[in-house]
Design a protein around this motif. Structure first.
Motif: not given
Lengths: 558, 139
Positions: A291-320
């Motif tokens: 249960t903790l696994f599922m919910y923590s990963w659901r909430d992790r999507e929030t920060v992934m979306n923020l990173l995507e919005q900020l840099t243009g990608n979810r994983v390898n942001y290439s922000a630098n």
């Protein structure tokens, strides 16, 4: 004690053996030693508790000089002392082992041996740790004259050889875990000797995901390498690019604008949130708390979306970029990040409550794998694993870099040192990160995002350390003044933390082992970055799509 | 110590919409900065090839037919591209961009080579390369 005094103290300690002292960069002291003086010098530094061994870099200085060099980097806060030992390239380049003085050095020494062919006199084990079993003897991939033709797999020395598994003596049973195993999602091989349910011995073998990145870096230009290093790890990709760009900018003597530095810290903070939430989920899953696994990963999507919005990608942001960042933070992004942080902060507080009160979870974490402060220091642990034992190893606090001067972070430590403490440390760190991110957003410096970066980086060498979510990330970068780096050596935090698993598994129930492994947040792709197994010319990788498909069809016909 | 610390979350979820996005039925617009497929504008290109030099994955190649007449053909390998956006940064006249709309690359064939440029230039280039046997050996 300030940095200058600290370095002077190191110089005094090393004085009896020191042949030559140099100061290659700010806050760094290099002492040249003879190989036979290495052990007394290391013992003296260790006895005086001067810093900790951060990494050992091996350099091949080329056929012209006919020498190889081993660099032992000791870090104490922002001060770095490097012991340099030069040995002839040909014949036996023998270094004395220091693993009995400093246990984690065994991994670094193994690396020196396997990659560059240093002989380590007195090493307890000569098993291969990183390089594949069918790699020919006396072929060292990081030597300058290495040629891919030499790397033909040796028949008979094969990884598929049956290891010592099963009943191997009275009351002794070896359980292999990995490289492919349902309880361990990444490729690492462990052999646990058990007596009943209790683990009595542990061995490990890494290197199943080697990609030869350090070697590949030598043939790419400075900018291309930025993206190569970003791909070392999918979770802490920004910190790799961050450490690399900091190092290259230091070499090129380029001052990055304040706004770019702040944005780098912003991305690093968001990345830490996503990494720790991912870790929390994995640990919960290993503990059977899905249960903790599922919910923590659901909430992790929030920060992934923020990173995507900020840099243009979810994983390898290439922000630098070398000399700055690509992505600016506008009012729209700032607002989205703040809203996301509000949500995440309430969730993190909730998880903090869950991991400290849930009976089932506490049964799997409280008092398990306890590492004392002294042990943490002795094993050379890094990052949250060390901080859970009360040892404040955090580069952001000890040796602030980039924007951490302007936006400092307070270090979080716990005292218990068990798995519960590691959960608590990581979650509390996230709260600190949330706070720091808000401060950055409110006080973002104005100015340009990039500065001009020369294509050729002046000759020199530098050490760049950055705090990744898992601990200190160490980059050693050497330039010959050309368009390509001469050598890049990377030591990732996971490598140092393995000792915590191997030492702590002994005496525990086998069922605790997955939790112990998950507890240090291992990153196999970070570990396994060093070596090319079979290059493009090798037989195994020149298979075309057609051949591969055909092979697959044939294979399953049988 | 207590049990069921997450019961509340579970109960709450019974009455809220599932967090899973039902792609491709439910489509969420990609963010503005999303890095999708490359675009190239030959009319502003100066032929400096900085994009090619710094591409980490050898995904682009610029064929200069005639610099004065601005006849350029860009060969772009979608399968090699890692969508880092370095070429977009390097391009001073802003001739290269990355679309945030085109990002669904799944295909049934393996023909990932895309030619950019003016139509007649591409035709000319393909014609020339068909004549010489050395070019176009890679697919």
């Amino acid at each position: 004690m300030n940095i200058e005094q600290n370095l002077q103290k190191a110089e005094q300690i090393l004085a009896p053996w020191n042949k030559e002292t140099t100061h290659p960069e700010l806050n760094r002291l290099d002492a040249s030693l003879a190989a036979e003086n290495l052990r007394p010098a290391v013992t003296a530094l260790h006895a005086a508790r001067w810093g900790y061994l951060s990494a050992i870099t091996g350099l091949d200085l080329g056929a012209e000089s006919g020498q190889m060099e081993a660099l032992y980097h000791f870090c104490s806060g922002p001060a770095i002392t490097t012991l340099r030992v030069r040995l002839p390239r040909t014949g036996e380049a023998t270094l004395p082992t220091i693993e009995d003085i400093i246990p984690p050095a065994t991994f670094f020494e193994r690396e020196l041996h396997e990659m560059l062919g240093f002989k380590i006199a007195g090493a307890k084990s000569n098993d291969r740790l990183f390089i594949s079993d069918d790699w020919p003897e006396d072929v060292y991939p990081l030597r300058e004259d290495f040629n891919i033709e030499q790397a033909t797999p040796v028949e008979g020395r094969h990884a598929d050889e049956t290891p010592e598994v099963g009943m191997v003596g009275e009351n002794k049973f070896v359980i292999p875990i990995g490289p492919q195993h349902p309880a361990l999602k990444e490729p690492g091989h462990f052999e646990f000797t058990v007596d009943g349910e209790v683990v009595t011995g542990a061995r490990m073998r890494l290197g199943y995901a080697h990609r030869g990145i350090e070697k590949a870096a030598e043939s790419r230009n400075w900018i291309q390498n930025l993206y190569l290093f970003e791909r070392i790890c999918g979770i802490c990709s920004h910190t790799h690019a961050y450490a690399y760009s900091l190092g290259v900018e230091k070499l090129a003597q380029v001052e990055v604008p304040a706004r770019a530095q702040a944005i780098r810290e912003l991305v690093a903070g968001l990345e830490r949130i996503h990494s720790h939430l991912l870790w929390l989920g994995v640990t919960a899953h290993e503990a059977g708390f899905d249960t903790l696994f599922m919910y923590s990963w659901r909430d992790r999507e929030t920060v992934m979306n923020l990173l995507e919005q900020l840099t243009g990608n979810r994983v390898n942001y290439s922000a630098n970029l070398l000399g700055g960042v690509k992505a600016d933070v506008g009012p729209e992004q700032a607002k989205a990040i703040k809203e996301g942080l509000n949500f995440l902060e309430t969730r993190i507080r909730h998880y903090l409550e869950v991991v400290t009160t849930d009976t089932m979870f506490l049964n799997r974490t409280r008092g398990i794998g306890t590492i004392s402060y002294e042990e943490a220091e002795e094993f050379g642990l890094l990052g949250p694993t060390a901080r859970a034992s009360g040892l404040l190893r955090d580069v952001r606090v000890e040796a602030p870099y980039g924007a951490y001067h302007q936006f400092p972070i307070s270090g979080v430590t716990e005292t218990n040192g068990d798995l519960e403490a590691r959960c608590v440390v990581r979650l509390k760190e996230l709260l600190v990160s949330c706070f720091a991110l808000r401060t950055i957003l409110d006080n973002l410096p104005e100015g340009p995002l990039t500065v001009r970066m020369p294509r050729k980086v002046p000759a020199g060498e530098t050490v760049s350390r950055v705090e990744a979510p898992r601990g200190e990330l160490f980059y050693y970068i050497k330039s010959n003044g050309g368009e390509h780096p001469a050598r890049v050596h990377i030591r990732t935090p996971s490598l140092c933390n393995w000792v915590s698993v191997l030492e702590k598994a002994v005496g525990r129930q086998l069922a605790d082992v997955p939790m112990l492994i998950a507890g240090m947040d291992p990153c196999f792709s970070c570990n396994d970055r060093l070596v090319t197994t079979v290059g493009r010319t090798g037989e195994r990788q020149t298979w075309s799509w057609k051949q591969l498909r055909q092979h697959g069809i044939e294979y399953y016909k049988r | 110590m207590r049990i069921g610390t997450m019961f509340k979350d579970i109960l709450k979820s019974f009455f809220t919409k599932s967090s899973t996005q039902l792609y491709p039925v439910e489509r969420v617009a990609p963010p503005e900065r999303y890095r999708g497929i490359l675009s190239y504008n030959p009319s502003v290109c100066t032929g400096c090839t900085l994009c090619v030099k710094d591409c980490p994955s050898d995904a682009i190649e610029l064929v200069i037919l005639d610099r004065a007449a601005k006849q350029y053909v860009m060969k772009y390998r979608m399968d090699r591209c890692i969508y880092c956006g370095q070429c977009v940064v390097n391009c001073k006249p802003k001739g290269i961009g990355m679309s945030n709309q085109e990002w669904e690359h799944a295909a049934l064939d393996q023909n990932f080579m895309v030619y950019y440029g003016k139509e007649q230039d591409i035709a000319k280039y393909l014609e020339d390369s068909a004549k010489s046997p050395i070019a176009e050996t890679e697919s």
